[in-house]
Design a protein around this motif. Structure first.
Motif, short mmCIF file in Angstrom:
data_model
loop_
_atom_site.label_atom_id
_atom_site.label_comp_id
_atom_site.label_asym_id
_atom_site.label_seq_id
_atom_site.Cartn_x
_atom_site.Cartn_y
_atom_site.Cartn_z
N ILE A 439 0.82 -1.21 0.00
CA ILE A 439 0.00 0.00 0.00
C ILE A 439 0.86 1.27 0.00
O ILE A 439 0.44 2.31 -0.50
N GLU A 440 2.06 1.17 0.54
CA GLU A 440 2.93 2.36 0.58
C GLU A 440 3.31 2.84 -0.83
O GLU A 440 3.74 3.98 -1.00
N ASN A 441 3.15 1.96 -1.82
CA ASN A 441 3.41 2.39 -3.20
C ASN A 441 2.41 3.44 -3.67
O ASN A 441 2.64 4.08 -4.70
N SER A 442 1.33 3.64 -2.92
CA SER A 442 0.36 4.70 -3.30
C SER A 442 1.02 6.08 -3.25
O SER A 442 0.58 7.01 -3.90
N GLU A 443 2.09 6.19 -2.48
CA GLU A 443 2.80 7.48 -2.37
C GLU A 443 3.80 7.71 -3.49
O GLU A 443 4.31 8.81 -3.66
N ASP A 444 4.10 6.64 -4.23
CA ASP A 444 5.16 6.71 -5.25
C ASP A 444 4.55 7.16 -6.58
O ASP A 444 4.33 6.36 -7.49
N ILE A 445 4.28 8.45 -6.67
CA ILE A 445 3.48 8.99 -7.77
C ILE A 445 4.35 9.41 -8.96
O ILE A 445 5.33 10.14 -8.79
N TYR A 446 3.97 8.94 -10.13
CA TYR A 446 4.67 9.30 -11.36
C TYR A 446 4.00 10.51 -12.03
O TYR A 446 4.65 11.45 -12.46
N ALA A 447 2.68 10.46 -12.11
CA ALA A 447 1.94 11.58 -12.71
C ALA A 447 0.50 11.55 -12.20
O ALA A 447 0.04 10.53 -11.68
N VAL A 448 -0.15 12.70 -12.31
CA VAL A 448 -1.56 12.80 -11.92
C VAL A 448 -2.32 13.43 -13.08
O VAL A 448 -1.83 14.40 -13.68
N LEU A 449 -3.44 12.88 -13.41
CA LEU A 449 -4.30 13.52 -14.40
C LEU A 449 -5.55 13.99 -13.67
O LEU A 449 -6.29 13.19 -13.10
N LYS A 450 -5.74 15.32 -13.65
CA LYS A 450 -6.94 15.88 -13.02
C LYS A 450 -7.80 16.44 -14.16
O LYS A 450 -7.55 17.54 -14.65
N GLY A 451 -8.77 15.65 -14.59
CA GLY A 451 -9.59 16.07 -15.72
C GLY A 451 -8.75 16.22 -16.97
O GLY A 451 -8.22 15.25 -17.50
N GLU A 452 -8.62 17.47 -17.42
CA GLU A 452 -7.83 17.73 -18.63
C GLU A 452 -6.37 18.00 -18.31
O GLU A 452 -5.53 18.06 -19.21
N GLN A 453 -6.10 18.23 -17.03
CA GLN A 453 -4.77 18.72 -16.64
C GLN A 453 -3.83 17.57 -16.29
O GLN A 453 -4.04 16.86 -15.31
N LEU A 454 -2.79 17.40 -17.11
CA LEU A 454 -1.79 16.38 -16.82
C LEU A 454 -0.66 17.00 -16.00
O LEU A 454 -0.07 18.01 -16.39
N LEU A 455 -0.41 16.42 -14.85
CA LEU A 455 0.64 16.92 -13.95
C LEU A 455 1.75 15.89 -13.89
O LEU A 455 1.56 14.80 -13.34
N GLN A 456 2.88 16.24 -14.49
CA GLN A 456 4.02 15.33 -14.46
C GLN A 456 4.99 15.75 -13.38
O GLN A 456 4.74 16.71 -12.66
N LYS A 457 6.10 15.05 -13.31
CA LYS A 457 7.01 15.20 -12.18
C LYS A 457 7.28 16.66 -11.79
O LYS A 457 7.12 17.05 -10.64
N GLN A 458 7.66 17.46 -12.81
CA GLN A 458 8.02 18.84 -12.44
C GLN A 458 6.81 19.68 -12.04
O GLN A 458 6.93 20.57 -11.20
N ASP A 459 5.63 19.35 -12.59
CA ASP A 459 4.41 20.06 -12.17
C ASP A 459 4.08 19.72 -10.72
O ASP A 459 3.67 20.58 -9.94
N LEU A 460 4.25 18.44 -10.39
CA LEU A 460 3.96 18.01 -9.03
C LEU A 460 4.95 18.64 -8.05
O LEU A 460 4.57 19.06 -6.95
N GLN A 461 6.20 18.70 -8.47
CA GLN A 461 7.23 19.35 -7.65
C GLN A 461 6.89 20.81 -7.40
O GLN A 461 7.05 21.33 -6.30
N LYS A 462 6.39 21.46 -8.47
CA LYS A 462 6.05 22.87 -8.38
C LYS A 462 4.91 23.10 -7.38
O LYS A 462 4.92 24.05 -6.61
N LEU A 463 3.93 22.17 -7.37
CA LEU A 463 2.83 22.28 -6.42
C LEU A 463 3.34 22.21 -4.99
O LEU A 463 2.83 22.85 -4.08
N LEU A 464 4.39 21.41 -4.80
CA LEU A 464 4.95 21.25 -3.45
C LEU A 464 5.86 22.41 -3.08
O LEU A 464 6.00 22.71 -1.89
N SER A 465 6.43 23.07 -4.08
CA SER A 465 7.41 24.09 -3.73
C SER A 465 6.84 25.50 -3.72
O SER A 465 7.41 26.39 -3.12
N ASN A 466 5.68 25.71 -4.35
CA ASN A 466 5.12 27.06 -4.43
C ASN A 466 4.95 27.73 -3.08
O ASN A 466 4.40 27.16 -2.18
#
Ligand SMILES: [Zn+2]
Length: 466
Positions: A439-466
Motif C-alpha cells: 500500500i505504501e506504493n500509493s505514495e510513489d506517484i509518477y503523474a496525476v491527471l486531473k480532468g484535462e490537466q496532466l501533472l508530471q514530475k516537475q508540475d507536481l514538484q512545483k505544487l509542493l514548492s510554491n
C-alpha cells in the motif's frame, strides 16, 4: 480491372491519409497496468482522454480512429482512479485562508483528485474554490462540501449552525440549500438528542446525504435507522457494540455522566453479540463508516511523539501551526490514566475496524486533516490512513477501495468517478509501483491527471514548492 482516377484518390485517402473519420483527442495514457478497483484485476491497456472525460479503455487496435495530440507512456506504471480523501476540513478563520488554499496543491501533489469537506467556517471560500475548480479556472481537487456543520447552541466549532428545534432545523437546512452543499454534516458538541435526530430526518426527507458525529445521548441504532448516511470516527459504532448501550445512553441523556465517563463504561461492556447486531444494521441500511485511524493514532501519542522534523510543517504559517497547540496541550496535560486509556482505545479501534471490514461494512478512507488537527497534513495523511487501514487488517485493494471507489458510491457519484471506464471523469493517478502489493506504493506517484490537466514530475514538484 481498371482503377479509375476517382477510386485511386479514395484509396489514397484511405491508406495514406489516416481514416477519413479520424478524431483528434487530448491525450492517451499508453500501455499502463490498469488497476480495476471493482474486482482488483489488472489489465494492460490505453486510456483515451478528451475534455476531461475517458473516451475509451483498451488496446490501440480497438480505437483506430482516435488520434491523440499527446501520449503519456505508462508502460511500466500502474494506473488507478485518482484518490479521494473522504474527510477533510477547510477552517480556522479568515486569517488562515492562504494556508487552507495551499491544501489544494498538497492534495493534487499527492494524487488526491477529490476531497469531501466535512464542514468548517470557510464556506464562502470553499464554495468559490469549488466553482472555480469545476469551471476549470483554478487547479485543485474536486470539492464536495458540507458547508457549515449543524450543531447545538454555543458549538465548539466556529461557523456551525445552531439548532434546538424543528423550526431551527428547517432554517438551517434552508440556508445549506442556498449554499448548494453536497451533503449535510452533523456535529455533537452541544446538540440535543431530539434536535440531532430531527436534523437527520429532515435532511434525509429533503434528499440530502448525511454524515456525522453523534451525541452519546442518542442510541447508535436509532441514528442509523433514522437515516444517518455515514458515521465519522469509531466512537459511535463502538457505542453500538456495548451490551449496556441503552443504560449508558439514558445516563448521558439525563446529564448524569458525560462523554468520557460514558466511554469508560462502553469499554467495560463491549460485547461481540451486540457488535454483530450493529454490523448487520450498518449493512442493512448501507451506512458507511469513516474510521480515521491515522488521526486517532497520532492524537493518542501526542504526549510522546516529537513532530518537530515533520517535513510538511514547512508548508504552513506559524498561525496555522499554532492551532495544533490546542490538542497538544490537552494531550500533555491529561492525567496518566487518560493518556493510557487513549492509547488502549487506539488499539481497540484498530481491531474494531478489522471486524467491521470482515463483516462487510462499507468503509471510507478519510484523514481529518485541517487546522487544529495536529500533524495531520493534507495530502500525505490520506496515504497514512490507507496504510493504517492495511495495518488494521484490510488488504491493500480494500484500503484503496475505501478511498476512491467507496467515496464515489457514498456521495452517489459513481457514474462519474471511482473506476477506469468509458464516460467517467479522467481523474487518474499513475504510480511507479504496484499498490496492490504494498500500500505504501500509493505514495510513489509518477503523474496525476486531473480532468484535462496532466501533472508530471516537475508540475507536481512545483505544487509542493510554491
Ligand atoms: Zn473532522
Amino acid at each position: 480491372m481498371r482503377i479509375t482516377f476517382f477510386k485511386y484518390i479514395s484509396l489514397f485517402f484511405l491508406f495514406f491519409h489516416c481514416t477519413p473519420n479520424s478524431i483528434e483527442i487530448d491525450l492517451v495514457v499508453a500501455n499502463g497496468s490498469l488497476i480495476h478497483l471493482e474486482d482488483g484485476s489488472i489489465s494492460k491497456g490505453n486510456i483515451y482522454v478528451n475534455n476531461g472525460v475517458i473516451l475509451g479503455v483498451g488496446e490501440a487496435k480497438e480505437f483506430p480512429n482516435l488520434n491523440p495530440r499527446k501520449e503519456l507512456d505508462a508502460s511500466d506504471k500502474y494506473v488507478l482512479p485518482g484518490f479521494w480523501d473522504n474527510h477533510v476540513h477547510f477552517r480556522g478563520g479568515i486569517g488562515l485562508v492562504k494556508d487552507n488554499k495551499k491544501f489544494l496543491d498538497l492534495f493534487l501533489a499527492n494524487g488526491i483528485t477529490t476531497v469531501r469537506d466535512a464542514g468548517g467556517d470557510l464556506a464562502t471560500e470553499v464554495l468559490t474554490w469549488r466553482t472555480a475548480i469545476n469551471n476549470k479556472t483554478m487547479l485543485g481537487p474536486t470539492i464536495f462540501t458540507a458547508g457549515p456543520k449543524i450543531d447545538g447552541p454555543n458549538p465548539t466549532w466556529e461557523g456551525s449552525l445552531e439548532v434546538t428545534n424543528e423550526m431551527e432545523v428547517a432554517k438551517a437546512l434552508d440556508s445549506l440549500g442556498g449554499l448548494q452543499i453536497d451533503f449535510v454534516k452533523l456535529y455533537d458538541s452541544k446538540i440535543s438528542s431530539e434536535a440531532y435526530l430531527l436534523a437527520i430526518k429532515e435532511a434525509t426527507k429533503r434528499g440530502y446525504i448525511t454524515s456525522g458525529h453523534m451525541p452519546y445521548s442518542v442510541s447508535f441504532q436509532e441514528a442509523v435507522k433514522t437515516g444517518l448516511g455515514a458515521t465519522e470516527h469509531l466512537y459511535y459504532v463502538f457505542k453500538g457494540c456495548s451490551s449496556k448501550e441503552q443504560e449508558i445512553t439514558d445516563l448521558v441523556d439525563a446529564g448524569e455522566i458525560g462523554f468520557w465517563e460514558a466511554l469508560q463504561e462502553l469499554l467495560k461492556s463491549y460485547d461481540e453479540e451486540s457488535a454483530e447486531r450493529t454490523f448487520e444494521l450498518l449493512k442493512k441500511h448501507q451506512t458507511f463508516v469513516v474510521p480515521t485511524l491515522h488521526i486517532m493514532h497520532t492524537l493518542s501519542y501526542l504526549d510522546e511523539e516529537d513532530h518537530a522534523s515533520d517535513k510538511y510543517l514547512k508548508y504552513f504559517s506559524p498561525a496555522f501551526i499554532k492551532t495544533y497547540q490546542r490538542r497538544i496541550n490537552a494531550a500533555v496535560n491529561a492525567s496518566e490514566e487518560n493518556k493510557k486509556s487513549r492509547k488502549s482505545l487506539d488499539s481497540i479501534f484498530r481491531s474494531l475496524n478489522s471486524k467491521l471490514d470482515h463483516a462487510g461494512v462499507s468503509l471510507l478512507a478519510g484523514s481529518d486533516c485541517g487546522a487544529y488537527n495536529s500533524y495531520i497534513y493534507p495530502g500525505i495523511s490520506l496515504h497514512k490512513e490507507m496504510a493504517a487501514l492495511v495495518q488494521s487488517g484490510l488488504s491493500p485493494l480494500q484500503a484503496l477501495r475505501t478511498s476512491t471507489f467507496n467515496g464515489a458510491i457514498f456521495l452517489k457519484k459513481e457514474g462519474d468517478y471511482g473506476s477506469i471506464a468509458k464516460g467517467k471523469i479522467s481523474d487518474l493517478v499513475i504510480l511507479n509501483a504496484n499498490p496492490l502489493e504494498n500500500i505504501e506504493n500509493s505514495e510513489d506517484i509518477y503523474a496525476v491527471l486531473k480532468g484535462e490537466q496532466l501533472l508530471q514530475k516537475q508540475d507536481l514538484q512545483k505544487l509542493l514548492s510554491n
